[in-house]
Design an enzyme around this catalytic site. Sequence first.
Site, mmCIF file in Angstrom:
data_model
loop_
_atom_site.group_PDB
_atom_site.id
_atom_site.type_symbol
_atom_site.label_atom_id
_atom_site.label_comp_id
_atom_site.label_asym_id
_atom_site.label_seq_id
_atom_site.Cartn_x
_atom_site.Cartn_y
_atom_site.Cartn_z
ATOM 1 N N ASP A 1 0.819 -1.200 0.000
ATOM 2 C CA ASP A 1 0.000 0.000 0.000
ATOM 3 C C ASP A 1 0.858 1.258 0.000
ATOM 4 O OD1 ASP A 1 -1.366 -0.030 3.406
ATOM 5 O OD2 ASP A 1 0.452 0.881 2.626
ATOM 6 N N LYS B 1 -3.394 2.691 -1.843
ATOM 7 C CA LYS B 1 -4.535 3.232 -1.112
ATOM 8 C C LYS B 1 -4.346 4.699 -0.734
ATOM 9 C CE LYS B 1 -6.833 0.951 1.695
ATOM 10 N NZ LYS B 1 -7.026 0.534 3.078
ATOM 11 N N MET C 1 -4.789 10.259 10.232
ATOM 12 C CA MET C 1 -5.778 10.548 9.185
ATOM 13 C C MET C 1 -6.608 11.782 9.536
ATOM 14 S SD MET C 1 -6.991 6.684 8.250
ATOM 15 C CE MET C 1 -7.214 6.103 9.920
#
Length: 512
Positions: free
Chosen positions: A37, A59, A174
């Site tokens: 990823d 991703k 995030m």
Amino acid sequence: MTDLGHVWLVGSGPGDPGWITDIGGKILRDADVVVFDRLAPKELLTFVPDSAIVIDAGKSPNQQKLSQDEIHETLISYGRLGKKVVRLKGGDPYVFGRGGEEAKILAEAGIPCTVVPGITSAIAGLSAAGIPVTYRGVAVSFSVVTGHEDPTKPSEQANWRKLATATDTLVVLMGVDRIDLIAEQLIAGGRDPQSPSALVQQAATSDQRVVTAPLSEIAQAAADHAIRSPALFVIGDVVNLRSELNPSRLAPLAGKRVLVTRSRQQASIFVESLRAEGAFPIVLPTIETERRVDDQQLSATVENLLAGKYEWIAFSSAVAVRAFFELLIEQNIDVRQLGDIQIGAVGKATSEELRSYMLFPDIVPENSTGEDLAHAILTRCVGSEKSILLPRAENADPALFNVLNEKGMHVDELTLYLSVPPAIPSDEMLKVIRSGGLDIATFTSSSTVKNLVRILGDDRKCLDDVLIACIGPTTASTARDLGLEPDIVAKEHSINGLLQALRIYHWSNSTV
Ligand code: SAH
């Protein structure tokens, strides 16, 4: 019958390729299929065997290359084909990486699966920025939370407000896209607006950026500095420790972007030493050789050399000369210890390379072939059984060996390297140099200087502000001739000598 497949969910660590676990690296080197990823360091793909299938699950928040369902299907189908599949995930697989879901799906599908933990960015990404997640008397607890959920949802608001005062250090993953709302909710929940906070973008990589501000101002600071994902958002008094614990204050080469121009394989010791110092090596191979030295063969050869067994030594390429003398330097053998050994060189380039080591070959055949060199040597050895050493490439032309051997000479070979086609640097790599993203450029032989200058062409001026470090005077003088003024010339002409010269230069020039 197909083999029983296996899927490993391997954590790569946050950014520095040296931070993968030992077992994670071993599994990667043995993989048939690798699904990686966006957050896993790209350099780790150099571990993967050429024969392996490499799939970029990519991703990134905006361009999801494979959906989560497609990732599951991929893992299951290769697992069913009996493959050794590595799912390489950023940080730790079970920290917000959907690793739990993947392991569960594999269990349901009856595919054996092993989770190999990695170090999470939530902790190590902070330390790369000089922020310890705990510190005696400053922070005795920490929480890691996702900022992905919408902080304007009533249930989420409540969570943020509860978290606001529940923990000393708060790490948000995030969270950059919603930093304003998160900061607002934390302050509304009772966190001091003056709480020190920081954003760490692309932690533990050569592109790491850190922005600090009081909590009430961090959203504006993020916007001003255009901070983008992936980034860590950390709130807590530990952020203040950065002024003392920033890695670049603790060690001379920490955070330095160092260009390494040797061939990839030869570079590995240097690269590892640089990583161990906290530097970011950028490997741009400019010579096309791979080191192939067998320790037993080497120690036997060194013993024979020092015992004066050889009357002759024959070099069939300039690279062999260089590789041979680099080995002598590593072994701390002074060239005078070779005594009055006779030297044969296949041609001009080889003999010039020898001259750069102050050695003037006794024989250079008119035609530059191994066979001619062998015959030329034989004319000097009539009637006696002589011993000769051939330092050579693993895939060298066997003619030199064969002719000498057939004529009754005792020939010992010393395999030094494997010649491979020149590596073409990727645009991505050249971009780093062209964009002025380097601090130091290192050169370990004249050819590395010559080849880099050739590769860069008109872009050579992008090295103007880069510190030029050479392994020794020969390399330095080539650099000078080509317009690159050396700032550092190692006193000891070895990789370790070069590393020490870099360390001393930066430590004595540091403001600490
Ligand atoms: N499993 C990962 C986290 C995956 S969630 C781990 O343990 O680290 C993805 C988030 O992790 C990103 O949005 C970012 O907040 C954080 N992250 C991962 N790697 C990072 C890095 N090198 N620098 C900054 N943040 C990173």
